[in-house]
Design a protein around this motif. Structure first.
Motif, PDB file in Angstrom:
ATOM      1  N   THR A 156       0.819  -1.081  -0.040  1.00  0.00           N
ATOM      2  CA  THR A 156       0.038   0.061  -0.024  1.00  0.00           C
ATOM      3  C   THR A 156       0.792   1.238  -0.004  1.00  0.00           C
ATOM      4  O   THR A 156       2.041   1.247   0.244  1.00  0.00           O
ATOM      5  CB  THR A 156      -0.916  -0.044   1.180  1.00  0.00           C
ATOM      6  N   TYR A 157       0.162   2.366  -0.348  1.00  0.00           N
ATOM      7  CA  TYR A 157       0.826   3.608  -0.598  1.00  0.00           C
ATOM      8  C   TYR A 157       0.616   4.701   0.536  1.00  0.00           C
ATOM      9  O   TYR A 157      -0.949   4.807   0.580  1.00  0.00           O
ATOM     10  CB  TYR A 157       0.956   4.308  -1.949  1.00  0.00           C
ATOM     11  N   ARG A 158       1.455   5.199   1.474  1.00  0.00           N
ATOM     12  CA  ARG A 158       0.943   6.296   2.287  1.00  0.00           C
ATOM     13  C   ARG A 158       1.872   7.553   2.124  1.00  0.00           C
ATOM     14  O   ARG A 158       2.883   7.341   2.132  1.00  0.00           O
ATOM     15  CB  ARG A 158       0.994   5.704   3.817  1.00  0.00           C
ATOM     16  N   GLU A 159       1.355   8.626   2.313  1.00  0.00           N
ATOM     17  CA  GLU A 159       1.854   9.710   2.277  1.00  0.00           C
ATOM     18  C   GLU A 159       2.775  10.112   3.483  1.00  0.00           C
ATOM     19  O   GLU A 159       3.999  10.830   3.308  1.00  0.00           O
ATOM     20  CB  GLU A 159       0.979  11.050   2.227  1.00  0.00           C
ATOM     21  N   ASP A 160       2.517   9.638   4.708  1.00  0.00           N
ATOM     22  CA  ASP A 160       3.057   9.928   5.910  1.00  0.00           C
ATOM     23  C   ASP A 160       3.827   8.610   6.312  1.00  0.00           C
ATOM     24  O   ASP A 160       3.473   7.335   6.230  1.00  0.00           O
ATOM     25  CB  ASP A 160       2.283  10.387   6.857  1.00  0.00           C
ATOM     26  N   LEU A 161       5.000   8.854   7.130  1.00  0.00           N
ATOM     27  CA  LEU A 161       5.682   7.478   7.531  1.00  0.00           C
ATOM     28  C   LEU A 161       4.847   6.949   8.655  1.00  0.00           C
ATOM     29  O   LEU A 161       4.938   5.722   8.695  1.00  0.00           O
ATOM     30  CB  LEU A 161       6.991   8.021   8.313  1.00  0.00           C
ATOM     31  N   THR A 162       4.227   7.602   9.484  1.00  0.00           N
ATOM     32  CA  THR A 162       3.490   7.059  10.608  1.00  0.00           C
ATOM     33  C   THR A 162       2.516   6.096   9.992  1.00  0.00           C
ATOM     34  O   THR A 162       2.239   5.051  10.424  1.00  0.00           O
ATOM     35  CB  THR A 162       2.675   8.171  11.480  1.00  0.00           C
ATOM     36  N   GLY A 163       1.741   6.519   8.959  1.00  0.00           N
ATOM     37  CA  GLY A 163       0.711   5.959   8.282  1.00  0.00           C
ATOM     38  C   GLY A 163       1.186   4.428   7.818  1.00  0.00           C
ATOM     39  O   GLY A 163       0.665   3.364   7.514  1.00  0.00           O
ATOM     40  N   ALA A 164       2.294   4.730   6.935  1.00  0.00           N
ATOM     41  CA  ALA A 164       3.093   3.400   6.285  1.00  0.00           C
ATOM     42  C   ALA A 164       3.458   2.450   7.506  1.00  0.00           C
ATOM     43  O   ALA A 164       3.456   1.370   7.116  1.00  0.00           O
ATOM     44  CB  ALA A 164       4.506   4.110   5.796  1.00  0.00           C
ATOM     45  N   ILE A 165       3.950   2.965   8.731  1.00  0.00           N
ATOM     46  CA  ILE A 165       4.166   2.104   9.808  1.00  0.00           C
ATOM     47  C   ILE A 165       3.084   1.222  10.486  1.00  0.00           C
ATOM     48  O   ILE A 165       2.918   0.031  10.233  1.00  0.00           O
ATOM     49  CB  ILE A 165       4.908   2.498  10.796  1.00  0.00           C
ATOM     50  N   ASP A 166       1.840   1.941  10.277  1.00  0.00           N
ATOM     51  CA  ASP A 166       0.669   1.120  10.518  1.00  0.00           C
ATOM     52  C   ASP A 166       0.309   0.514   9.643  1.00  0.00           C
ATOM     53  O   ASP A 166      -0.156  -0.809   9.969  1.00  0.00           O
ATOM     54  CB  ASP A 166      -0.399   2.432  10.947  1.00  0.00           C
TER      55      ASP A 166
END
Length: 302
Positions: A156-166
């Motif tokens: 998946t693709y996330r704009e923020d690192l926090t979201g990517a870790i989640d």
């Protein structure tokens, strides 16, 4: 803590981040996790005992977290319309309203998906060593989070690192769910899990359905692909797609092909079909028609 130690942060520590990830992946072993939960129970602690698939946890469900409506749109447009109603039923009421509002606001102008969303997620290891992949890599201005299940890749693709870790943590928990569903099994005394071929497809379908319902902000928008090891340092990789059924079919076709020229022909056909699908997805008129149909569906099923 994962955010603090991620190598992209000023406070980043590659080894510490790998240790955190390894600890998390270790607890995906069902028997080891059961032992850990029992220790927590005996000590009176509840830390870490909830699961995104268990229905346990805080009263505020993660499904109520608002997802990026643009990512929701791309999820719907990336799969056949026959799948839309089932996908729409998974959306929480806030996300349904947010998506409908976004679609209405952008009805009159065609918006291309962000370039980072269209790029394929690399399955190679991080540069700088032969250690395990972090599972979170830079993509454009954001981050791609991924996990691999017997060479079947979910990203998946996330704009923020926090979201990517989640998202990465949710994808790791999916592996445990696949084991529970019988689609994979852990090797004895090892972190690695292997595919149970006759049950993998159905387990992946159910696991992804549950994941999307539980983790809408971080894991509703997903892309799938498969890579077949051909020879040492050579792999045949299918194109990434939002359509799980296409990715599972590509996997079956590549596995079923005879090694050598037959596998190369199947791979070429898969790539050509993916190119045609992407051309349809990027066609302005088709996207406008798709958005109109999606608005109607969301209004009818509200």
């Amino acid at each position: 803590m994962a955010l603090v130690y991620h190598p992209d942060k000023p406070t980043g520590d590659h080894k510490a981040f790998i240790c955190l990830q390894t600890a998390f992946e270790l607890l995906q072993d069902a028997s080891k996790r059961a032992d850990y939960d029992q220790d927590l129970h005996d000590s009176g602690s509840q830390d870490g005992m909830s699961s995104i698939f268990s229905g346990e946890g805080p009263e505020t469900s993660t499904a109520e977290s608002l997802a990026n409506p643009e990512a929701l749109r791309e999820t719907f447009l990336g799969v056949p319309q026959s799948s839309w109603e089932a996908l729409a039923r998974k959306l929480s009421a806030p996300n349904r309203r947010a998506l409908l509002g976004f679609l209405n606001d952008h009805r009159e102008r065609y918006v291309q998906p962000k370039q980072a969303d269209r790029t394929e997620v690399s399955t190679t290891r991080q540069k700088g060593g032969g250690g395990p992949s972090l599972g979170i890599i830079r993509k454009g201005s954001g981050y791609a989070a991924k996990a691999t299940y017997g060479s079947f890749i979910v990203a998946t693709y996330r704009e923020d690192l926090t979201g990517a870790i989640d998202a990465r943590m949710a994808l790791l928990q999916l592996k445990t769910r696949l084991v529970e569903l019988g689609g994979m099994k852990f090797k004895s005394k090892a972190l690695a899990a292997v595919v149970v071929e006759d049950k993998f497809d159905d387990a992946m379908r159910q696991g992804i359905s549950e994941l999307r319902a539980a983790e809408q902000a971080s894991a509703f928008y997903l892309k799938f692909s498969f890579e077949l090891a051909k020879q040492r340092h050579q792999r045949l990789t299918s194109s990434t797609t939002c359509d799980l059924e296409v990715a599972l079919k590509d996997r079956r076709d590549l596995i079923g092909a005879s090694p050598g020229a037959d596998a190369d022909r199947v791979h070429s056909r898969i790539k050509a079909e993916a190119k045609a699908r992407q051309a349809d997805l990027n066609d302005s008129a088709r996207r406008r028609d798709g958005v109109s149909a999606l608005i109607q569906l969301l209004q009818e099923t509200a």
